[in-house]
Design a protein around this motif. Structure first.
Motif, PDB file in Angstrom:
ATOM      1  N   LYS A 140       0.865  -1.180   0.000  1.00 32.53           N
ATOM      2  CA  LYS A 140       0.000   0.000   0.000  1.00 32.53           C
ATOM      3  C   LYS A 140       0.897   1.224   0.000  1.00 32.53           C
ATOM      4  O   LYS A 140       1.755   1.371   0.879  1.00 32.53           O
ATOM      5  N   ILE A 141       0.718   2.085  -0.993  1.00 32.75           N
ATOM      6  CA  ILE A 141       1.556   3.289  -1.057  1.00 32.75           C
ATOM      7  C   ILE A 141       0.688   4.539  -1.047  1.00 32.75           C
ATOM      8  O   ILE A 141      -0.483   4.497  -1.411  1.00 32.75           O
ATOM      9  N   SER A 142       1.298   5.646  -0.614  1.00 34.67           N
ATOM     10  CA  SER A 142       0.591   6.930  -0.593  1.00 34.67           C
ATOM     11  C   SER A 142       1.426   7.984  -1.298  1.00 34.67           C
ATOM     12  O   SER A 142       2.641   7.851  -1.422  1.00 34.67           O
ATOM     13  N   SER A 143       0.720   9.026  -1.737  1.00 32.69           N
ATOM     14  CA  SER A 143       1.384  10.139  -2.406  1.00 32.69           C
ATOM     15  C   SER A 143       1.480  11.317  -1.451  1.00 32.69           C
ATOM     16  O   SER A 143       0.493  11.672  -0.806  1.00 32.69           O
ATOM     17  N   GLN A 150      -3.429  10.716  -1.493  1.00 32.59           N
ATOM     18  CA  GLN A 150      -4.182   9.517  -1.892  1.00 32.59           C
ATOM     19  C   GLN A 150      -3.379   8.243  -1.619  1.00 32.59           C
ATOM     20  O   GLN A 150      -2.153   8.254  -1.697  1.00 32.59           O
ATOM     21  N   ALA A 151      -4.094   7.155  -1.337  1.00 31.24           N
ATOM     22  CA  ALA A 151      -3.426   5.865  -1.133  1.00 31.24           C
ATOM     23  C   ALA A 151      -3.787   4.901  -2.258  1.00 31.24           C
ATOM     24  O   ALA A 151      -4.881   4.970  -2.827  1.00 31.24           O
ATOM     25  N   GLU A 159      -3.003   0.694  -4.020  1.00 31.54           N
ATOM     26  CA  GLU A 159      -2.381  -0.621  -3.882  1.00 31.54           C
ATOM     27  C   GLU A 159      -1.543  -0.878  -5.130  1.00 31.54           C
ATOM     28  O   GLU A 159      -1.972  -0.567  -6.250  1.00 31.54           O
ATOM     29  N   HIS A 197       5.347   4.134   1.688  1.00 31.89           N
ATOM     30  CA  HIS A 197       4.449   3.133   2.246  1.00 31.89           C
ATOM     31  C   HIS A 197       3.419   3.818   3.130  1.00 31.89           C
ATOM     32  O   HIS A 197       3.789   4.558   4.050  1.00 31.89           O
ATOM     33  N   SER A 198       2.151   3.577   2.885  1.00 34.59           N
ATOM     34  CA  SER A 198       1.110   4.160   3.723  1.00 34.59           C
ATOM     35  C   SER A 198       1.409   3.756   5.174  1.00 34.59           C
ATOM     36  O   SER A 198       1.937   2.671   5.421  1.00 34.59           O
ATOM     37  N   ARG A 199       1.115   4.632   6.100  1.00 34.22           N
ATOM     38  CA  ARG A 199       1.337   4.429   7.539  1.00 34.22           C
ATOM     39  C   ARG A 199       2.772   4.742   7.977  1.00 34.22           C
ATOM     40  O   ARG A 199       3.023   4.916   9.145  1.00 34.22           O
TER      41      ARG A 199
END
Ligand code: GDP
Ligand code: MG
Length: 571
Positions: free
Chosen positions: A234-237, A242-243, A245, A288-290
């Motif tokens: 899971k990645i975010s910008s 926005q997140a 997959e 990586h999200s989080r």
């Protein structure tokens, strides 16, 4: 691949100096594409590139190359270590230097390709400085040495005087005949440092480029600066928050090749279900999200120099054009787009470009790649107007200016550039005329191959005290002693003993700095002839006479021709 075995480099050059051809050869050499694949300039994928023979988009390809780094010991049966090389081919034309500076952000080194006949040209200089400012290791490649007018030594001197590059670092190649190409990848591996990222740190990826694919959606090119990316992550910008997959991840080898993972330092592609191209902001940081990361430095925003209106040829096609422009700007982040309307043309867009060629290419791509038929308005540069109420506005559309400006405009400004023009001296006149026709002001004028003050002396050669003008040379004072010594030694070797003693001297003014003497000898060619064979004696005497013809008598001394030739070799 550990980062020590990754190299990210780019090829930069002036237009037509052979970047794309060199890229082809490297792709062939590493087996990334087949030799004679029948399509030269492999990385020039766009139709506009193939038609115009220029590179517009930077393209990336991953290659693998087995190489014995630093000649380390390899035990028997063990393979040479394999290196992962990311090659980024870049456009040469000034309008696309934005593409170049973006690509360089993912590189640690660059091959600076210079045509051996043409030498350093305007975009060689511009691209060199882009690479230099990005702190890249620069490997000079003097290409096209197969051409009859190739003059690699002149190019080496230019590299030294203009960029302070060590001439002995330059590789000499012909991307056409293949000569010298075997040195290129070893130089890349030995001289360019591996990417500096930390594999143990949280993931940070730089969004380098993106484009829209009918089947996969938005495809992003990324450079993994720190950490690692896996399929399914899971990645975010940072830019949009926005997140996503990660559905697919891989390398360009040279087509999209899924690998499931990208390591620190790698350049590759990511498909992550971004729907609109607006979500893929070039220069954005993905993570990586989080996790918590510091955003990477993005790119300098593009400076738009030319604006023009873009309208659908058929007024009702506005939505289709909107769609096409949105897709295309995803692949060309250097265009600015705002909606505008015109009484005559209806709804359309005002687009900002980096230059006229950029504008042309954009229109051509809209038609060829997206089937849009457009009408574009007369291009204009951005002006600034000050109104009587003190407000200042940038005007990108002539229609925005009141038709009777004298009433309300109190001052106006136009953009100017400070340019350095490097040209052969025979073109100076016409170029100055061109500049002044465009209201250019000449600020400074200087010679690149300029003269510099030097400590020069005249070195005379004297035979029996008489100076021989044909043997005099002008040398630097520091070299005079050595050159003088060599001159007299050479002369001594080549001047035959004669009937009298000869002194040979090298002198600066009245000061003799080297001296040799040839002692006198009576040379008797008949000495070996015993008996009275008259015809044989005559033959020998004739031969001696012929020999004399090849001599030059200076004063009373006979000097053979070879002595003059040999003197030329002393410097
Ligand atoms: P780019 O604009 O720098 O990408 O240049 P290209 O790779 O498109 O090459 C420009 C032209 O030079 C093409 O016609 C090539 O075939 C030619 N070319 C490239 N390398 C060489 C070389 O080493 N020798 C010669 N004679 N021609 C070359
Ligand atoms: Mg090219």
């Amino acid at each position: 691949y550990p980062t020590e075995r990754i190299r990210n480099f780019s090829i930069i050059a002036h237009v037509d100096h052979g970047k794309s051809t060199l890229a082809d050869r490297l792709l062939e050499l590493t087996g990334t594409i087949k030799r004679g694949h029948g399509q030269p300039q492999y990385l020039d994928k766009l139709q506009v590139e193939r038609e115009r023979g220029i590179t517009v988009k930077a393209q990336t390809a991953t290659m693998f190359h087995k190489y014995n780094f630093h000649g380390t010991e390899i035990s028997e049966g063990q393979d040479q270590p394999s290196f992962l090389l990311n090659l980024i081919d870049t456009p040469g034309h000034v309008d696309f230097s934005y593409e170049v500076s973006r690509s360089l952000a993912a590189c640690q080194g660059a091959l600076l390709v210079v045509d051996a006949a043409q030498g350093v040209q305007a975009q060689t200089v511009a691209n060199f400085y882009l690479a230099f400012e990005s702190n890249l290791t620069i490997i000079p490649v003097i290409n096209k040495i197969d051409q009859p007018t190739a003059d690699p030594d002149r190019v080496k001197a230019q590299l030294k005087s203009m960029f302070d590059l060590d001439p002995s670092d330059a590789l000499l190649t012909s991307a056409k005949t293949g000569q010298g190409l075997e040195q290129v990848l070893p130089a890349v591996i030995e001289r360019i440092p591996p990417p500096p990222g930390k594999s143990g740190s949280p993931l940070r990826m730089l969004l380098l480029d993106s484009y829209y694919d009918e089947y996969k959606g938005v495809i992003c090119h990324v450079a993994v600066v720190d950490g690692m990316l896996h399929k399914g992550d899971k990645i975010s910008s940072v830019g949009t928050g926005q997140a996503y997959e990660v559905f697919d991840v891989g390398i360009m080898h040279p087509e999209l090749t899924p690998t499931g993972v990208l390591h620190t330092g790698q350049v590759g592609y990511v498909v992550s279900g971004m729907r609109s191209t607006k979500e893929a902001c070039i220069g954005d940081t993905l993570y990586h999200s989080r996790s918590v990361v510091e955003p990477l430095p993005g790119f300098k925003p593009a400076k738009h120099m030319v604006f023009s209106g873009v309208y659908p040829a058929d007024g009702s096609d506005f939505e289709a054009l909107n769609h096409a422009i949105e897709r295309l700007t995803c692949n060309d982040a250097s265009v600015s787009v705002t909606k505008e309307s015109s009484t005559a043309l209806g709804l359309g867009f005002r687009c900002g470009f980096l230059g006229l060629l950029h504008m042309d290419v954009f229109h051509q791509r809209l038609e060829q790649e997206y089937g849009a038929h457009v009408i574009s308005t007369v291009p204009t540069v951005p002006y600034i107007f000050e109104y009587s109420d003190g407000s200042k506005v940038q005007v990108q559309n002539p229609a925005a200016l009141p038709s009777n400006p004298k009433q309300r405009v109190t001052a106006c400004w136009e953009p100017t550039v400070t340019a350095t023009i490097i040209i052969p001296s025979e073109y100076v006149g016409p170029v100055i005329t061109l500049c002044s026709e465009r209201r250019g002001q000449q600020l400074e004028y200087s010679f690149v191959d300029r003269y510099q003050e030097s400590d020069l002396v005249k070195l005379d050669v004297l035979l029996n005290g008489q100076s021989v003008d044909a043997m005099a040379t002008i040398v630097h004072n520091l070299k005079a002693q050595r050159v003088g010594r060599e001159l007299v030694e050479k002369l001594k070797k080549f001047i035959d003993r004669q009937m009298f003693e000869i002194t040979i001297q090298a002198a600066i003014g009245s000061k003799v700095i080297a001296r040799e003497t040839i002692s006198a000898m009576r040379k008797n060619v008949l000495a070996k002839c015993y008996g009275g064979d008259v015809s044989r004696k005559r033959k020998l005497l004739e031969k001696q006479k012929e020999g004399k013809k090849r001599m030059k008598r200076i004063g009373s001394v006979d000097i053979p021709q070879e002595a003059f030739h040999e003197l030329l070799k002393v410097s």
